[in-house]
Design a protein around this motif. Structure first.
Motif, PDB file in Angstrom:
ATOM      1  N   UNK A   9       0.773  -1.196   0.009  1.00 41.74           N
ATOM      2  CA  UNK A   9       0.020  -0.099  -0.022  1.00 41.74           C
ATOM      3  C   UNK A   9       1.180   1.300  -0.039  1.00 41.74           C
ATOM      4  N   UNK A  10       2.017   1.202   0.677  1.00 42.87           N
ATOM      5  CA  UNK A  10       2.816   2.574   0.961  1.00 42.87           C
ATOM      6  C   UNK A  10       3.432   2.651  -0.520  1.00 42.87           C
ATOM      7  N   UNK A  11       3.863   1.695  -1.211  1.00 45.90           N
ATOM      8  CA  UNK A  11       4.623   1.733  -2.600  1.00 45.90           C
ATOM      9  C   UNK A  11       3.668   2.485  -3.537  1.00 45.90           C
ATOM     10  N   UNK A  12       2.221   1.829  -3.458  1.00 46.34           N
ATOM     11  CA  UNK A  12       1.419   2.295  -4.509  1.00 46.34           C
ATOM     12  C   UNK A  12       1.226   3.796  -4.050  1.00 46.34           C
ATOM     13  N   UNK A  13       0.985   4.358  -3.065  1.00 51.66           N
ATOM     14  CA  UNK A  13       0.867   5.859  -2.599  1.00 51.66           C
ATOM     15  C   UNK A  13       2.146   6.489  -3.232  1.00 51.66           C
ATOM     16  N   UNK A  14       3.171   5.919  -3.066  1.00 46.79           N
ATOM     17  CA  UNK A  14       4.392   6.831  -3.673  1.00 46.79           C
ATOM     18  C   UNK A  14       4.303   7.019  -5.024  1.00 46.79           C
ATOM     19  N   UNK A  15       3.794   5.659  -5.709  1.00 54.70           N
ATOM     20  CA  UNK A  15       4.042   5.340  -7.140  1.00 54.70           C
ATOM     21  C   UNK A  15       2.784   6.317  -7.850  1.00 54.70           C
ATOM     22  N   UNK A  16       1.512   6.028  -7.239  1.00 55.68           N
ATOM     23  CA  UNK A  16       0.474   6.710  -7.971  1.00 55.68           C
ATOM     24  C   UNK A  16      -0.299   7.743  -7.134  1.00 55.68           C
ATOM     25  N   UNK A  17       0.061   8.069  -5.896  1.00 58.90           N
ATOM     26  CA  UNK A  17      -0.718   9.106  -5.408  1.00 58.90           C
ATOM     27  C   UNK A  17      -1.653   8.356  -4.084  1.00 58.90           C
ATOM     28  N   UNK A  18      -2.002   9.448  -3.158  1.00 60.75           N
ATOM     29  CA  UNK A  18      -2.780   9.121  -2.102  1.00 60.75           C
ATOM     30  C   UNK A  18      -4.095   8.388  -2.534  1.00 60.75           C
ATOM     31  N   UNK A  19      -4.571   9.385  -3.553  1.00 65.82           N
ATOM     32  CA  UNK A  19      -6.100   8.735  -3.811  1.00 65.82           C
ATOM     33  C   UNK A  19      -6.365   7.268  -4.526  1.00 65.82           C
ATOM     34  N   UNK A  20      -5.381   6.931  -5.321  1.00 64.98           N
ATOM     35  CA  UNK A  20      -5.218   5.726  -5.580  1.00 64.98           C
ATOM     36  C   UNK A  20      -4.928   4.533  -4.404  1.00 64.98           C
ATOM     37  N   UNK A  21      -4.240   5.017  -3.498  1.00 64.99           N
ATOM     38  CA  UNK A  21      -3.903   4.240  -2.575  1.00 64.99           C
ATOM     39  C   UNK A  21      -5.195   3.866  -1.672  1.00 64.99           C
ATOM     40  N   UNK A  22      -5.917   4.966  -1.383  1.00 69.87           N
ATOM     41  CA  UNK A  22      -7.027   4.748  -0.557  1.00 69.87           C
ATOM     42  C   UNK A  22      -8.068   4.075  -1.236  1.00 69.87           C
ATOM     43  N   UNK A  23      -8.309   4.151  -2.568  1.00 76.16           N
ATOM     44  CA  UNK A  23      -9.175   3.373  -3.290  1.00 76.16           C
ATOM     45  C   UNK A  23      -8.752   1.704  -2.984  1.00 76.16           C
ATOM     46  N   UNK A  24      -7.588   1.706  -3.428  1.00 75.13           N
ATOM     47  CA  UNK A  24      -7.178   0.077  -3.098  1.00 75.13           C
ATOM     48  C   UNK A  24      -7.557  -0.446  -1.759  1.00 75.13           C
ATOM     49  N   UNK A  25      -7.159   0.589  -0.571  1.00 71.81           N
ATOM     50  CA  UNK A  25      -7.388   0.076   0.665  1.00 71.81           C
ATOM     51  C   UNK A  25      -8.803  -0.134   0.933  1.00 71.81           C
ATOM     52  N   UNK A  26      -9.922   0.623   0.262  1.00 77.98           N
ATOM     53  CA  UNK A  26     -11.121   0.312   0.448  1.00 77.98           C
ATOM     54  C   UNK A  26     -11.957  -0.627  -0.194  1.00 77.98           C
ATOM     55  N   UNK A  27     -11.397  -1.218  -1.446  1.00 76.25           N
ATOM     56  CA  UNK A  27     -11.581  -1.957  -2.609  1.00 76.25           C
ATOM     57  C   UNK A  27     -10.980  -3.324  -2.280  1.00 76.25           C
ATOM     58  N   UNK A  28      -9.893  -3.209  -2.021  1.00 77.54           N
ATOM     59  CA  UNK A  28      -9.320  -4.559  -1.997  1.00 77.54           C
ATOM     60  C   UNK A  28      -8.875  -5.273  -0.619  1.00 77.54           C
ATOM     61  N   UNK A  29      -8.867  -4.440   0.485  1.00 80.62           N
ATOM     62  CA  UNK A  29      -8.660  -4.807   1.818  1.00 80.62           C
ATOM     63  C   UNK A  29      -9.863  -4.683   2.620  1.00 80.62           C
ATOM     64  N   UNK A  30     -10.517  -3.426   2.645  1.00 85.10           N
ATOM     65  CA  UNK A  30     -11.626  -3.584   3.775  1.00 85.10           C
ATOM     66  C   UNK A  30     -12.745  -4.105   3.103  1.00 85.10           C
ATOM     67  N   UNK A  31     -12.935  -4.136   1.992  1.00 82.53           N
ATOM     68  CA  UNK A  31     -14.343  -4.981   1.472  1.00 82.53           C
ATOM     69  C   UNK A  31     -13.919  -6.572   1.727  1.00 82.53           C
ATOM     70  N   UNK A  32     -12.898  -6.736   1.301  1.00 82.42           N
ATOM     71  CA  UNK A  32     -12.651  -8.145   1.507  1.00 82.42           C
ATOM     72  C   UNK A  32     -12.709  -8.564   2.923  1.00 82.42           C
ATOM     73  N   UNK A  33     -12.384  -7.832   3.818  1.00 85.13           N
ATOM     74  CA  UNK A  33     -12.683  -7.881   5.428  1.00 85.13           C
ATOM     75  C   UNK A  33     -13.723  -7.889   5.845  1.00 85.13           C
ATOM     76  N   UNK A  34     -14.763  -7.624   5.062  1.00 87.48           N
ATOM     77  CA  UNK A  34     -16.165  -7.330   5.414  1.00 87.48           C
ATOM     78  C   UNK A  34     -16.595  -6.166   6.305  1.00 87.48           C
ATOM     79  N   UNK A  35     -15.752  -5.122   6.094  1.00 89.71           N
ATOM     80  CA  UNK A  35     -15.807  -3.937   6.793  1.00 89.71           C
ATOM     81  C   UNK A  35     -16.941  -2.999   6.112  1.00 89.71           C
TER      82      UNK A  35
END
Length: 266
Positions: free
Chosen positions: A240-266
């Motif tokens: 996640x930190x590498x994605x934020x540095x490579x593509x910016x905070x908005x993309x990293x936050x979207x990855x956290x929401x869709x690929x991590x939190x949604x899979x964890x049932x949040x």
């Protein structure tokens, strides 16, 4: 006339050297062979050639696949190994296997979100190769902050089921306002409840991260006791930190929401 024996000797020596060089060049020209000039820069030239050769060889090999020559030790270790079987541990070196893990974690074409060197760095723990090929500690620290921020935001904006307010014996009604509705949510639910170490480790196992993460367990016969849960969490945060540095905070936050939190049932 004043005599200068040192000057006369020096001039005679110079004349003799000139005659010798001229005769040597004439003989070499007659034989058809070039004259070999003695120079003190021969050693430097050979060292420069070796440096260029080693640099060319390193350019052919990717940086993640070898230990830098200057970081290698004298060939022995001062640590006394009690159990030789614990020194044997094999890590993944197949880029295709690593790309498959990124696709399972980030979705289609997830392996293209990061450069090759960063993809390997994000899944490299500091225990691998004594940290000589780089490790993901700083990326993981940055990624942990992003995951914590996004999880906190998710808790605050999540809708709350309507509950009947407690009855007041004097018949008073508490003040209600939409701006104050989210204040007390963090009193009942913390980010660690949503993205705990165990949940993130299970997610990492589901996407195949244990097969590609690079580390050296202290006890290969007992990976859990060697800290595999922490290693998997660190690798996820580093991605996640590498994605934020490579593509910016908005993309990293979207990855956290869709690929991590949604899979964890949040």
């Amino acid at each position: 006339m004043t005599l200068h024996p040192s000057r006369s000797v020096a001039s005679a020596t110079c004349k003799a050297l000139r005659r010798y060089n001229a005769s040597a060049q004439s003989v070499a020209c007659r034989l058809g062979q070039p004259v070999r000039q003695l120079s003190t820069s021969l050693a430097r030239n050979s060292e420069a050639a070796e440096a260029v050769e080693s640099a060319t060889e390193q350019q052919v090999r990717p940086r993640w696949s070898y230990t830098p020559e200057r970081m290698k030790g004298p060939g022995f270790s001062i640590n006394v190994v009690k159990d030789r079987s614990r020194t044997v541990w094999h890590n993944n070196e197949d880029p295709a296997k690593l790309d498959a893990m990124y696709n399972r974690l980030l979705g289609s074409k997830g392996d293209r979100m990061l450069p090759d060197e960063i993809k390997w760095l994000a899944i490299t723990h500091k225990s691998f190769d004594q940290g000589r090929r780089g490790f993901n500690t700083r990326l993981a620290y940055f990624g942990r902050l992003i995951v914590s921020l996004e999880t906190t935001r998710h808790i605050i904006v999540a809708p709350v089921t309507a509950r009947d307010p407690p009855r007041d014996p004097f018949g008073r009604e508490p003040f209600q306002h939409s701006a104050l509705a989210n204040i007390d949510k963090l009193n009942t639910r913390q980010p660690i409840d949503v993205v705990s170490k165990e949940k993130l480790a299970k997610l990492a196992v589901d996407v195949g991260l244990p097969e590609v993460v690079r580390w050296k367990p202290r006890m290969p016969e007992n990976l859990d006791a060697s800290g595999m849960t922490v290693v998997l969490n660190t690798a996820l945060f580093a991605i996640i930190g590498a994605i934020s540095l490579q593509h910016g905070a908005e993309v990293a936050q979207q990855v956290v929401r869709e690929k991590i939190l949604r899979r964890l049932g949040a």
